[in-house]
Design an enzyme around this catalytic site. Structure first.
Site, PDB file in Angstrom:
ATOM      1  CB  CYS A  78      -0.080  71.372  19.476  1.00  0.00           C
ATOM      2  SG  CYS A  78      -1.081  72.782  20.022  1.00  0.00           S
ATOM      3  CG  HIS A 168       2.417  70.839  23.732  1.00  0.00           C
ATOM      4  ND1 HIS A 168       3.252  71.122  22.672  1.00  0.00           N
ATOM      5  CD2 HIS A 168       1.373  71.702  23.624  1.00  0.00           C
ATOM      6  CE1 HIS A 168       2.745  72.106  21.958  1.00  0.00           C
ATOM      7  NE2 HIS A 168       1.610  72.486  22.515  1.00  0.00           N
ATOM      8  CD  GLU A 170       6.061  68.934  23.337  1.00  0.00           C
ATOM      9  OE1 GLU A 170       5.836  70.005  22.755  1.00  0.00           O
ATOM     10  OE2 GLU A 170       5.331  67.924  23.209  1.00  0.00           O
TER      11      GLU A 170
END
Length: 510
Positions: A78, A168, A170
Site C-alpha cells: 500500500c 493488503h 495480510e
C-alpha cells in the site's frame, strides 16, 4: 532469536497483522518503526507497511529507500508501494474517492509471487492515493478494474527483487493473501520455517539462564495466561530461585484465590499467597470514578508487593508478562503509546525496587503465548483462560466498590461462566463476565415487591481484543443463566445482556 524478516511500520492499522501472518508460517519476524531500521544479522527480507499518510504530503514520512533496496528482497504494501513508485519516477495521484473494501484483482503477468493464486481473486484495498504510472525498470503484474494492484522490479534492475502491492495481503478479506505472502517469504526470500513452540521454549529458557545467571527473581502472578507462562519459563530456567507472589485483592472471581494457588503449587512453582483484600477494599471506599479506582488499586498493589519483596532481599530481577503488542505500541511510528496497560509496567515497580526486568514473552503475540503454554505442558484451564482485567471486579462493579457488591458480582459471574463451560460456549468466545450496575429496579419475587440491583452479562468474540463483536449466545442458554442468577443470588432481580460492539463500546464497562 534470529530475525529473518523486518517489518518497517509506517503507521498502518494492519502492521501487526503482517507479523501475525508470518508467525503463522513459523517465520520469526519483528516490527520496527520506519525510522529505526535495526542492524541485525540473518535478515532475509524487508516488508514496508501501509500508512495513513500520503507520499504527496511534503511533511510526510521521510524514509531513505537506499537503506533496504539492493540489500534484501523487499515487499512494499500500500503506502510502501506508493512510496517506491513516487521515489523512482512513477506517478502517484490523489484518488477521486478513497478506495476502501473488497476488490477483484486480475493477474496479467504470471509470476512466482502468484503461484497457486487464482487468475482473478478478491483483495482488500484501503488507500486514498493511487499509482497511476509505475517507474522505469518495473512492470505491472496485476490490476483491479480501477487501479494498478501489483507491480515488481524487472530482472537486473536491482540486486534483489522488489515487489509492490497496492492491496493488503495480510487482511483475511484478501482471500489468497496468505498464499501471496507465503510465496514471497518462502519461495522468493528463502526464509526457513523454524519458528515453532518447541524451538521457542528451548531458546527462551536459555535466554533467561544467560540473562539471570545465579540471581533470584521475584514475580507477581495474576492467574492469567501471560503471567503463568512467564513464571513457568523462568522456573524451568532457574527453579526455586524464582519467588512468586499471588496477591488476593478481594476483586478476584469467586474462589479464584484458592483455585489459582492450588494450580500454581501443582505446577511446582515457589509461590506465596497474600490476602490483602481488606487493604484494597478500604482504599476503594467512596471512590466512584473508574480511573481513580484503577489508580487506587495500583497503589495498594505496589505497597503490598514492595512489602513482600523485602522478605526476598536476594532478588535482583522482576519477572513480567509483557507481550509483543505492548512492546510495539511503546516504540510505534506514532511514539510511545498512552494505551499500554498499567499492569505491564507494574506501576513503576522496577524503578522503585531497583530491579532488572525479565520479560521472556516480549516477542510473542497472545496466540503464541497460549501455544507456548501448551508446549510447556500447562493444562488447558490455564492456557485457555479468558482475559481478565488487572483491576479485577473493581471495574466490573460500577460506581463505589463494597464487599457486598463484590459478592453479588462474583456469584452472578460464577453462574455465567459455569454455564458457558458446561454448554461448550466458553471455548467459542473471547471473553465473558458479569457487570454489576449501580441501578436498582422494582421486581416481584414470591408475591413480594423487591427493589434490587441489575446485573449485565458481557460476552464477546474477538481475535486480539482491539475490536469485538457481541457473542450471539442461544436464547435458551441465556434464559437458564438469567433464571439461575435471579433465583440464587441475593440482591439481584434483573439480568440484561450487552449487545454492543467494540467500537464504539469497549469490552469492559469501566
Amino acid at each position: 532469536m534470529k530475525c529473518e524478516v523486518v517489518i518497517l511500520d509506517f503507521g498502518s492499522q494492519y502492521t501487526q497483522l503482517i507479523a501475525k501472518r508470518l508467525r503463522e508460517m513459523h517465520i520469526y519476524c519483528e516490527i520496527w518503526p520506519y525510522n529505526k531500521m535495526p542492524e541485525l544479522e540473518d535478515i532475509k527480507a524487508v516488508i514496508l507497511s501501509g500508512s495513513p499518510y500520503s507520499v504527496l504530503n511534503k511533511d510526510g514520512l521521510n524514509f531513505n529507500l537506499d537503506t533496504v533496496i539492493n540489500k534484501w528482497p523487499v515487499l512494499a504494501i500500500c503506502y510502501g508501494a506508493q512510496m517506491i513508485a513516487h521515489h523512482y519516477g512513477g506517478e502517484v495521484l490523489k484518488s477521486d474517492k478513497r478506495e476502501y473494501g473488497k476488490a477483484e484483482m486480475s493477474i496479467i503477468e504470471q509470476d512466482e509471487i502468484f503461484e497457486k493464486v487464482d487468475q482473478v481473486t478478491q483483495v482488500w484495498m484501503s488507500h486514498g492515493d493511487s499509482i497511476k504510472a509505475i517507474p522505469k525498470g518495473f512492470e505491472v503484474i496485476a490490476r483491479t478494474e480501477d487501479v494498478i494492484a501489483a507491480y515488481k522490479s524487472v530482472s537486473g534492475q536491482f540486486d534483489y527483487p522488489v515487489y509492490c502491492l497496492q492491496f493488503h495481503p495480510e487482511v483475511t478479506h484478501s482471500l489468497q493473501g496468505k498464499d501471496i505472502l507465503n510465496n514471497f517469504i518462502i519461495n522468493i526470500a528463502g526464509c526457513s520455517q523454524s519458528w515453532t513452540p518447541a524451538a521457542m521454549v528451548s531458546e527462551l529458557v536459555e535466554d533467561i539462564k544467560h540473562q539471570v545467571g545465579d540471581d533470584h527473581v521475584i514475580m507477581g502472578l495474576s492467574g492469567g495466561v501471560d503471567s503463568t507462562v512467564t513464571a513457568t519459563l523462568i522456573h524451568r530456567a532457574i527453579g526455586d530461585k524464582l519467588h512468586c507472589i499471588f496477591i488476593d485483592n478481594g476483586l478476584l472471581r469467586k474462589n479464584e484465590f484458592e483455585k489459582v494457588l492450588d494450580s500454581y503449587k501443582y505446577l511446582g512453582l515457589n509461590i506465596k499467597g497474600v490476602d490483602a483484600s481488606d487493604q484494597f477494599l478500604d482504599a476503594l471506599k467512596g471512590v466512584e470514578d473508574p480511573e481513580q479506582k484503577r489508580k487506587a488499586i495500583g497503589k495498594v498493589f505496589i505497597d503490598v508487593f514492595e512489602n513482600e519483596s523485602h522478605h526476598i532481599p536476594e532478588a535482583k530481577w522482576l519477572g513480567q508478562g509483557t507481550i509483543y503488542p505492548d512492546v510495539i505500541e511503546s516504540v510505534s511510528v506514532h511514539g510511545p503509546s498512552a494505551t499500554i496497560k498499567s499492569h505491564h509496567n507494574v506501576g513503576g515497580l522496577p524503578d522503585k525496587l531497583k530491579l532488572g526486568l525479565v520479560e521472556p514473552l516480549r516477542v510473542l503475540f497472545k496466540d503464541e503465548v497460549r501455544a507456548l503454554g501448551s508446549e510447556l505442558g500447562l493444562p488447558p484451564h490455564l492456557t485457555d483462560r479468558h482475559p481478565f482485567p488487572g483491576p479485577g471486579l473493581g471495574i466490573r462493579v460500577l460506581g463505589e466498590v463494597t464487599k457486598e457488591k463484590v459478592r453479588i458480582c462474583q456469584e452472578a459471574d460464577d453462574i455465567f461462566i459455569n454455564h458457558l463451560k458446561s454448554s461448550g460456549w466458553y471455548e467459542k468466545v473471547w471473553q465473558a463476565g458479569a457487570i454489576l450496575l449501580p441501578v436498582r429496579t422494582v421486581g416481584v419475587m414470591g408475591d413480594e415487591r423487591t427493589y434490587d440491583y441489575t446485573i449485565a452479562l458481557r460476552c464477546v468474540n474477538s481475535i486480539d481484543g482491539m475490536t469485538a463483536e457481541w457473542s450471539q449466545l442461544p436464547y435458551d442458554l441465556l434464559a437458564k443463566i438469567s433464571s439461575e442468577i435471579i433465583n440464587q443470588v441475593n440482591g439481584l432481580n434483573r439480568v440484561v445482556y450487552d449487545i454492543s460492539t467494540k467500537p464504539p463500546a469497549t469490552i469492559e464497562w469501566e
